[in-house]
Design a protein around this motif. Structure first.
Motif, mmCIF file in Angstrom:
data_model
loop_
_atom_site.group_PDB
_atom_site.id
_atom_site.type_symbol
_atom_site.label_atom_id
_atom_site.label_comp_id
_atom_site.label_asym_id
_atom_site.label_seq_id
_atom_site.Cartn_x
_atom_site.Cartn_y
_atom_site.Cartn_z
ATOM 1 N N GLY A 198 -68.844 106.674 29.196
ATOM 2 C CA GLY A 198 -69.727 106.703 30.357
ATOM 3 C C GLY A 198 -69.663 105.464 31.227
ATOM 4 N N SER A 199 -68.737 104.553 30.919
ATOM 5 C CA SER A 199 -68.663 103.316 31.696
ATOM 6 C C SER A 199 -68.218 103.593 33.130
ATOM 7 C CB SER A 199 -67.670 102.342 31.052
ATOM 8 O OG SER A 199 -68.189 101.797 29.872
ATOM 9 N N PRO A 200 -68.844 102.970 34.118
ATOM 10 C CA PRO A 200 -68.363 103.073 35.496
ATOM 11 C C PRO A 200 -66.942 102.518 35.591
ATOM 12 C CG PRO A 200 -70.589 102.181 35.439
ATOM 13 C CD PRO A 200 -70.091 102.191 34.034
ATOM 14 N N SER A 201 -66.199 102.997 36.545
ATOM 15 C CA SER A 201 -64.787 102.623 36.630
ATOM 16 C C SER A 201 -64.551 101.281 37.309
ATOM 17 C CB SER A 201 -64.009 103.700 37.390
ATOM 18 O OG SER A 201 -64.495 103.831 38.713
ATOM 19 N N SER A 202 -65.503 100.830 38.120
ATOM 20 C CA SER A 202 -65.236 99.676 38.972
ATOM 21 C C SER A 202 -65.282 98.358 38.206
ATOM 22 C CB SER A 202 -66.244 99.635 40.122
ATOM 23 O OG SER A 202 -67.557 99.580 39.611
ATOM 24 N N TYR A 203 -64.509 97.397 38.715
ATOM 25 C CA TYR A 203 -64.602 96.011 38.286
ATOM 26 C C TYR A 203 -65.633 95.314 39.187
ATOM 27 C CZ TYR A 203 -60.276 96.687 35.644
ATOM 28 O OH TYR A 203 -59.328 97.139 34.759
ATOM 29 N N LEU A 204 -66.360 94.359 38.623
ATOM 30 C CA LEU A 204 -67.368 93.608 39.363
ATOM 31 C C LEU A 204 -66.997 92.132 39.410
ATOM 32 C CD1 LEU A 204 -70.601 95.092 37.702
ATOM 33 C CD2 LEU A 204 -69.616 95.746 39.907
ATOM 34 N N CYS A 205 -67.459 91.450 40.455
ATOM 35 C CA CYS A 205 -67.373 89.999 40.517
ATOM 36 C C CYS A 205 -68.807 89.473 40.435
ATOM 37 C CB CYS A 205 -66.682 89.534 41.800
ATOM 38 S SG CYS A 205 -66.373 87.747 41.824
ATOM 39 N N LEU A 206 -69.234 89.107 39.225
ATOM 40 C CA LEU A 206 -70.603 88.664 39.015
ATOM 41 C C LEU A 206 -70.761 87.208 39.451
ATOM 42 C CD1 LEU A 206 -71.463 90.110 35.478
ATOM 43 C CD2 LEU A 206 -72.006 91.077 37.716
ATOM 44 N N PRO A 207 -71.833 86.885 40.192
ATOM 45 C CA PRO A 207 -72.055 85.495 40.599
ATOM 46 C C PRO A 207 -72.501 84.656 39.404
ATOM 47 C CG PRO A 207 -73.893 86.856 41.279
ATOM 48 C CD PRO A 207 -72.862 87.797 40.726
ATOM 49 N N PRO A 208 -72.341 83.330 39.487
ATOM 50 C CA PRO A 208 -72.694 82.453 38.368
ATOM 51 C C PRO A 208 -74.168 82.091 38.317
ATOM 52 C CG PRO A 208 -71.765 81.156 40.125
ATOM 53 C CD PRO A 208 -71.693 82.590 40.583
ATOM 54 N N ASP A 209 -74.940 82.563 39.295
ATOM 55 C CA ASP A 209 -76.355 82.192 39.365
ATOM 56 C C ASP A 209 -77.220 83.438 39.543
ATOM 57 O OD1 ASP A 209 -75.243 82.710 41.821
ATOM 58 O OD2 ASP A 209 -76.269 81.085 42.880
ATOM 59 N N PRO A 210 -77.297 84.305 38.513
ATOM 60 C CA PRO A 210 -78.047 85.559 38.646
ATOM 61 C C PRO A 210 -79.533 85.311 38.888
ATOM 62 C CG PRO A 210 -77.528 85.141 36.349
ATOM 63 C CD PRO A 210 -76.769 84.126 37.145
ATOM 64 N N GLN A 211 -80.149 86.252 39.583
ATOM 65 C CA GLN A 211 -81.596 86.240 39.802
ATOM 66 C C GLN A 211 -82.176 87.501 39.184
ATOM 67 O OE1 GLN A 211 -81.498 85.965 44.124
ATOM 68 N NE2 GLN A 211 -81.977 83.777 44.043
ATOM 69 N N TRP A 212 -83.288 87.370 38.465
ATOM 70 C CA TRP A 212 -83.842 88.495 37.727
ATOM 71 C C TRP A 212 -85.114 89.001 38.394
ATOM 72 C CZ3 TRP A 212 -80.148 89.605 34.472
ATOM 73 C CH2 TRP A 212 -79.369 88.575 33.934
ATOM 74 N N GLY A 213 -85.344 90.303 38.275
ATOM 75 C CA GLY A 213 -86.627 90.893 38.629
ATOM 76 C C GLY A 213 -87.413 91.096 37.339
ATOM 77 N N GLN A 214 -88.011 92.274 37.182
ATOM 78 C CA GLN A 214 -88.633 92.605 35.909
ATOM 79 C C GLN A 214 -87.531 92.815 34.866
ATOM 80 O OE1 GLN A 214 -91.924 92.604 35.332
ATOM 81 N NE2 GLN A 214 -92.226 91.986 37.470
ATOM 82 N N PHE A 215 -87.789 92.415 33.625
ATOM 83 C CA PHE A 215 -86.755 92.598 32.611
ATOM 84 C C PHE A 215 -87.361 92.785 31.234
ATOM 85 C CE2 PHE A 215 -87.349 88.058 33.298
ATOM 86 C CZ PHE A 215 -87.608 87.590 32.007
#
Length: 205
Positions: free
Chosen positions: A56-73
């Motif tokens: 079920g994994s999405p096919s796309s590759y991502l470029c994740l930033p080094p400084d994530p920001q979180w909402g509710q978790f």
């Protein structure tokens, strides 16, 4: 393995690249910086995506930033979520130094999101030069996931001289990259050659 933000070059766009209307972005896969041809680094980050093991994994590759920001978790691990893993170079059964100039097997991969003042950007498979009138942003080899793995994957253009993330040499797997090559079934041969690894180029105009 996660790395400190200081491991990657940081740059914030404070002024527009162009004074007029237009411009576009592209991702330079396998590099921490943008080409030195008028492009500007938006951010440098970590290549990632869904695990090669999950159907079920999405096919796309991502470029994740080094400084994530979180909402509710909720920090509990849930079986129903889509796990995002770091991306790792594979390219096994070949002399990787011949292709890339260095040994990158099992290393974790960086990426850079770049802004150009040129409004159109295209990735052309099976070429390492742009057509007339276009500017070459970068070139390399066409990569994707393994054909026998459960998860699907997109094609991407991996830079001809890929870099690595320090401390990411462990064979953890996750989102993986392999060479793509021509097959002379109903593909036109010539001009294509069966078994030959495909190049790629990212062009702008």
């Amino acid at each position: 393995m996660c790395l400190p933000i200081s491991d990657l070059p940081q740059k914030t766009i404070r002024q527009p690249v162009t004074s007029g209307v237009g411009g576009n972005t592209f991702t330079r896969w396998g590099k921490k910086t943008c080409p030195h041809n008028g492009t500007v680094l938006l951010y440098s980050g970590y290549m990632a995506g869904g695990s090669y093991k999950h159907t079920g994994s999405p096919s796309s590759y991502l470029c994740l930033p080094p400084d994530p920001q979180w909402g509710q978790f909720d920090d509990r691990v849930h079986s129903t979520g889509i796990p995002i893993s770091g991306a790792e170079y594979e390219f096994d059964a070949r002399d990787r130094v011949k292709f890339y100039g260095t040994e990158i097997h099992n290393q974790d991969a960086p990426c850079a999101v770049c802004l150009t003042s040129r409004s159109s950007v295209v990735t052309i498979p099976a070429r390492n030069q742009c057509y007339a009138g276009w500017t070459r942003e970068y070139h390399g080899y066409l990569a994707a996931g393994h054909h026998a793995h459960a998860a699907s994957s997109d094609f991407l253009c991996l830079d001809e001289r890929p870099e690595i993330l320090e401390g990411g040499q462990a064979n953890v797997n996750g989102k993986l990259m392999y060479f793509t090559e021509a097959r002379c079934d109903n593909l036109r041969c010539p001009p294509y050659v069966s078994g030959r690894e495909l190049t790629c180029v990212v062009c702008s105009k």
